[in-house]
Write a protein that holds these residues in place. Sequence first.
Motif, PDB file in Angstrom:
ATOM      1  N   SER A 116     -16.672  11.541  24.389  1.00  0.00           N
ATOM      2  CA  SER A 116     -17.278  10.431  25.126  1.00  0.00           C
ATOM      3  C   SER A 116     -17.575  10.833  26.562  1.00  0.00           C
ATOM      4  N   LEU A 117     -16.704  11.630  27.171  1.00  0.00           N
ATOM      5  CA  LEU A 117     -16.951  12.084  28.542  1.00  0.00           C
ATOM      6  C   LEU A 117     -18.119  13.061  28.595  1.00  0.00           C
TER       7      LEU A 117
ATOM      8  N   SER B 298     -21.734  11.428  28.353  1.00  0.00           N
ATOM      9  CA  SER B 298     -22.227  10.543  29.421  1.00  0.00           C
ATOM     10  C   SER B 298     -23.436  11.104  30.166  1.00  0.00           C
TER      11      SER B 298
ATOM     12  N   ARG C  79     -24.498   2.882  23.320  1.00  0.00           N
ATOM     13  CA  ARG C  79     -23.524   3.949  23.106  1.00  0.00           C
ATOM     14  C   ARG C  79     -22.427   3.533  22.127  1.00  0.00           C
TER      15      ARG C  79
ATOM     16  N   GLU D  88     -26.404  10.844  27.874  1.00  0.00           N
ATOM     17  CA  GLU D  88     -26.786   9.439  27.736  1.00  0.00           C
ATOM     18  C   GLU D  88     -27.572   8.975  28.958  1.00  0.00           C
ATOM     19  N   GLN D  89     -27.144   9.345  30.149  1.00  0.00           N
ATOM     20  CA  GLN D  89     -27.826   8.927  31.370  1.00  0.00           C
ATOM     21  C   GLN D  89     -29.252   9.462  31.435  1.00  0.00           C
TER      22      GLN D  89
END
Length: 160
Positions: A137-138, A141, A89, A144-145
Amino acid sequence: MVTFACTRLLVLLIMARKLPDLYVHVGGTHVHHLNFGIVVLAVVGAALLFAQPRGRWRDVVAAGYGIGLALTFDEFGMWLHLGGSYWQRASFDAITIVGGLLLLAAWVPPPVEWTRRGITAAGLMLALLAVFFWRLSLSLSPIEQRALPALERIEQQGPH
């Protein structure tokens, strides 16, 4: 941003074996594209130091700078952590922040033209960028997961 997107797509296609292994290997060592970015940045630096490009060459040097920066920061996570997955990331975040700061720098007038109002506007813009990057960025997440395990599997199965 174009170089970053194209590089990510190219690496994904190579890792997924949709394209042949285009990686450069020297003596059994995979030469990562951040090294090519560093070379491009060194050439751009030399051009600016010794040649002072004008006109069309100045545009070429500027494009070279963007390409070199993208190739280098695309693997920011790998050089920050000295290895690990390509899909870290930190690399995406670094590209986003560097791109935003460059856009801000392009918008801000030269320091000799700064006024109190301009400094205030730039400070406000910088604060807004910080909030934007934080919220981005929040929001990334959960994506990304979900995506990271699949990308890491592709990376493990792809050429090295």
